[in-house]
Design an enzyme around this catalytic site. Structure first.
Site, PDB file in Angstrom:
ATOM      1  N   MET A 208      -9.499   6.713   9.562  1.00  0.00           N
ATOM      2  CA  MET A 208      -9.876   7.399   8.320  1.00  0.00           C
ATOM      3  C   MET A 208     -10.900   8.502   8.565  1.00  0.00           C
ATOM      4  O   MET A 208     -11.793   8.723   7.763  1.00  0.00           O
ATOM      5  CB  MET A 208     -10.436   6.399   7.296  1.00  0.00           C
ATOM      6  CG  MET A 208      -9.413   5.345   6.907  1.00  0.00           C
ATOM      7  SD  MET A 208     -10.019   4.158   5.721  1.00  0.00           S
ATOM      8  CE  MET A 208     -10.699   2.892   6.787  1.00  0.00           C
TER       9      MET A 208
ATOM     10  N   LYS B  12      -4.286   2.834  -2.674  1.00  0.00           N
ATOM     11  CA  LYS B  12      -5.384   3.697  -3.088  1.00  0.00           C
ATOM     12  C   LYS B  12      -5.160   5.046  -2.460  1.00  0.00           C
ATOM     13  O   LYS B  12      -4.665   5.131  -1.342  1.00  0.00           O
ATOM     14  CB  LYS B  12      -6.712   3.110  -2.590  1.00  0.00           C
ATOM     15  CG  LYS B  12      -7.031   1.811  -3.271  1.00  0.00           C
ATOM     16  CD  LYS B  12      -8.013   1.017  -2.478  1.00  0.00           C
ATOM     17  CE  LYS B  12      -7.352   0.399  -1.259  1.00  0.00           C
ATOM     18  NZ  LYS B  12      -7.909  -0.895  -0.924  1.00  0.00           N
TER      19      LYS B  12
ATOM     20  N   ASP C 241       0.843  -1.187   0.000  1.00  0.00           N
ATOM     21  CA  ASP C 241       0.000   0.000   0.000  1.00  0.00           C
ATOM     22  C   ASP C 241       0.879   1.239   0.000  1.00  0.00           C
ATOM     23  O   ASP C 241       2.031   1.197   0.403  1.00  0.00           O
ATOM     24  CB  ASP C 241      -0.868   0.033   1.264  1.00  0.00           C
ATOM     25  CG  ASP C 241      -1.998  -0.967   1.181  1.00  0.00           C
ATOM     26  OD1 ASP C 241      -2.218  -1.491   0.076  1.00  0.00           O
ATOM     27  OD2 ASP C 241      -2.643  -1.217   2.215  1.00  0.00           O
TER      28      ASP C 241
HETATM   29  N1  SAH Z   1      -5.009  -1.680   8.404  1.00  0.00           N
HETATM   30  C1  SAH Z   1      -4.634  -0.407   8.957  1.00  0.00           C
HETATM   31  C2  SAH Z   1      -5.710   0.642   8.742  1.00  0.00           C
HETATM   32  C3  SAH Z   1      -5.877   1.035   7.335  1.00  0.00           C
HETATM   33  S1  SAH Z   1      -7.038   2.320   7.141  1.00  0.00           S
HETATM   34  C4  SAH Z   1      -4.327  -0.576  10.433  1.00  0.00           C
HETATM   35  O1  SAH Z   1      -4.571  -1.647  10.985  1.00  0.00           O
HETATM   36  O2  SAH Z   1      -3.804   0.361  11.018  1.00  0.00           O
HETATM   37  C5  SAH Z   1      -6.012   3.742   7.106  1.00  0.00           C
HETATM   38  C6  SAH Z   1      -6.194   4.550   8.364  1.00  0.00           C
HETATM   39  O3  SAH Z   1      -5.424   4.014   9.418  1.00  0.00           O
HETATM   40  C7  SAH Z   1      -5.719   5.963   8.243  1.00  0.00           C
HETATM   41  O4  SAH Z   1      -6.680   6.795   7.628  1.00  0.00           O
HETATM   42  C8  SAH Z   1      -5.532   6.337   9.697  1.00  0.00           C
HETATM   43  O5  SAH Z   1      -6.751   6.599  10.322  1.00  0.00           O
HETATM   44  C9  SAH Z   1      -5.010   5.047  10.266  1.00  0.00           C
HETATM   45  N2  SAH Z   1      -3.527   5.025  10.296  1.00  0.00           N
HETATM   46  C10 SAH Z   1      -2.712   4.154   9.728  1.00  0.00           C
HETATM   47  N3  SAH Z   1      -1.427   4.407  10.019  1.00  0.00           N
HETATM   48  C11 SAH Z   1      -1.442   5.496  10.816  1.00  0.00           C
HETATM   49  C12 SAH Z   1      -0.430   6.255  11.481  1.00  0.00           C
HETATM   50  N4  SAH Z   1       0.855   5.958  11.372  1.00  0.00           N
HETATM   51  N5  SAH Z   1      -0.809   7.290  12.242  1.00  0.00           N
HETATM   52  C13 SAH Z   1      -2.121   7.615  12.374  1.00  0.00           C
HETATM   53  N6  SAH Z   1      -3.103   6.928  11.783  1.00  0.00           N
HETATM   54  C14 SAH Z   1      -2.773   5.885  11.016  1.00  0.00           C
END
Ligand code: SAH
Length: 498
Positions: A408, A291, A269
């Site tokens: 998100m 995406k 990703d």
């Molecule tokens: N599978 C991922 C989530 C994917 S959706 C997980 O388990 O973390 C993507 C969302 O994850 C982003 O919009 C944000 O809300 C969050 N996210 C992912 N990495 C992040 C980070 N380093 N800091 C803050 N939010 C994060």
């Protein structure tokens, strides 16, 4: 001969050797903890161990009582060496160690003096053990710390499936020999090629998944097939769906790191940190399939279909594919959909969990997601768009003493705030918005729920950001430990200048 001016550097190398000690006598002189560790390793190798010492430590004494070892009580006498193939001097008395080394030398018995390279005639290497497989590391005794460091790296690199693989191959050694009889050089090359095909197949990945019976079947199939069939059987690759965590490469799991080291292709990703991709095998092909936020749903769908097609295509070409996703692949990661596509296509897969944004961001902002008397439950929700917001049970979300971790959500903060308040969550409920959690540029904005959208806007908060709403968010102001302290008040002067 004069010693070289360079000091300790030896003009020769030690000769490596793996010794079969089963039933052979080894003398260990010394009755303390060091001797005990040596005895333990010798017993594992099946040696007949004789321990010479005036007294034994409790563990050694117990082994002597159980007749697992023999005890010669008293001070060292050369006769103790009579039946020994090897001797280890593990006393804390330098003179005694000298005497043992001298006596052993005179009798052509190989001797190791613990921590004394000069007196030792053989050394015991640092080892990585995986079942019958052993990787031994030696610096010749000159730099044991370096050997130890390399051992640690190898420990991380090779998982337990190597042991299981070595066991399986050992069990079937005769069949492998019969399959590729090697009388002359030509046949040997054939065996080598056959073996390479065998190892390229799914054996190891099955063993890693603890599917031992399936591994045996796969082995039979690979061995029974002719070269063409073999190649076909070995050609089916596999996909590992791997969680990359929130960004800090230190938060990868050991298994994720190993798989990245073995990958032929990595489909990742956009959110996956470049520092993590750098850890992967150099010649692995890297494909970004991310995406972008703001893509329409229609587009999302097309992208997802394309990801499925790519995964299947690469696996069918016999490649080891790592599908690398930010955070955990099963938390708002569409991991389930990808696995369903793989299952339908008959492609084998495995899943490696990752640290999800909620736990990572909370940890890096000093927010315990649950806390005795403050929050007893935690909800992970996504607030990507209006329809995902409409689908939420707002009455439940607005309950006090529950922590909400919103993924998100940056674009929807005003809606989130309004609905939580409308459904009764208190206006002074603390929030923390964590942007780029665990990354060098992490920022945390805190405040009361009633000012969520306003403060986020004042600080120009952007994705990726995770929102924590709940009583526990107040801990960020007290327990923050990473990066800058929380930005609780907007700084109008700065914002105006920007
Ligand atoms: N599978 C991922 C989530 C994917 S959706 C997980 O388990 O973390 C993507 C969302 O994850 C982003 O919009 C944000 O809300 C969050 N996210 C992912 N990495 C992040 C980070 N380093 N800091 C803050 N939010 C994060």
């Amino acid at each position: 001969m004069p010693t070289p001016a360079t000091g300790d550097i030896r003009p020769y190398r030690l000769y490596p050797l793996f010794a079969d000690l089963r039933g052979r006598t080894v003398l260990v002189v010394g009755g303390g903890a060091v001797a005990r560790r040596k005895v333990e390793a010798l017993l594992e190798a099946g040696a007949r161990v004789v321990v010479g010492a005036p007294r034994l430590d409790p563990a050694l004494a117990e082994w002597a009582a159980q007749r697992r070892i023999e005890h010669c009580a008293g001070e060292f006498v050369p006769e103790w060496l009579d039946e020994a193939w090897l001797a280890i001097a593990a006393t804390d008395d330098a003179a005694a160690n000298h005497a043992i080394a001298d006596a052993a030398e005179r009798r052509y018995v190989w001797v190791n003096v613990v921590d004394d390279v000069e007196l030792s005639r053989f050394q015991v290497p640092a080892r990585v053990e995986r079942g019958p497989l052993q990787i031994a590391i030696s610096s010749g005794g000159g730099a044991p710390m370096l050997a130890r460091l390399i051992r640690e790296r190898l420990e991380a690199q090779f998982d337990e499936s190597y042991g299981a693989l070595a066991q399986l191959l050992t069990r079937h050694r005769e069949r492998i020999r019969a399959r590729w009889p090697a009388q002359d050089g030509h046949d040997l090359a054939e065996r080598r090629r056959g073996f390479a095909r065998l190892l390229a197949g799914p054996l190891q990945s099955l063993l890693r998944k603890r599917q031992h019976i399936a591994a045996e079947h796969a082995f039979d199939k690979l061995l029974g097939a002719d070269a063409a069939q073999e190649t076909a059987a070995a050609t089916l690759g596999s996909v590992a769906l791997v969680g990359a965590g929130p960004g800090d490469p230190g938060l990868l799991t050991l298994r994720a790191l190993r798989l990245l080291n073995e990958a032929d292709v990595i489909l990742h990703d956009r959110l996956v940190d470049p520092g993590i991709l750098q850890l992967a095998r150099r010649d692995a092909e890297r494909i970004e399939v991310g995406k972008r936020a703001g893509d329409g749903t229609q587009h999302h769908h097309a992208t997802q279909e394309r990801i499925h097609a790519l995964l299947i295509e690469h696996a069918r070409a016999g490649r080891r594919v790592v599908r690398l996703k930010g955070g955990d692949p099963f938390v708002f990661g569409r991991g389930g959909e990808e696995l369903e596509a793989l299952r339908d296509a008959g492609v084998p897969f495995e899943v490696v969990p990752g640290i999800t944004a909620a736990t990572a961001c909370a940890a890096y902002a000093g927010i315990p997601l649950t806390h005795r008397g403050v929050a007893q439950s935690l909800r992970l929700v996504t607030a990507q768009c209006q329809s995902s917001l409409d689908a939420l049970d707002w009455a439940a979300l607005a309950q006090a003493r529950e922590t909400l971790a919103v993924y998100m959500g940056v674009a929807m903060l005003d809606t989130l705030q309004a609905r939580l308040l409308a459904h009764g969550r208190a206006a002074d409920t603390p929030f923390a918005l964590i942007e780029n959690g665990s990354r060098p540029d992490q920022r945390v904005v805190t405040g009361p729920l009633s000012q969520l959208a306003e403060r986020a806007q004042a600080h120009g908060a952007r994705a990726p950001a995770l929102l924590v709403v709940g009583e526990v968010a107040a801990f960020a102001d007290r327990l923050h430990w990473y990066g800058a302290p929380p930005l609780d008040m907007p700084r109008p002067a700065l914002e105006a200048a920007a």
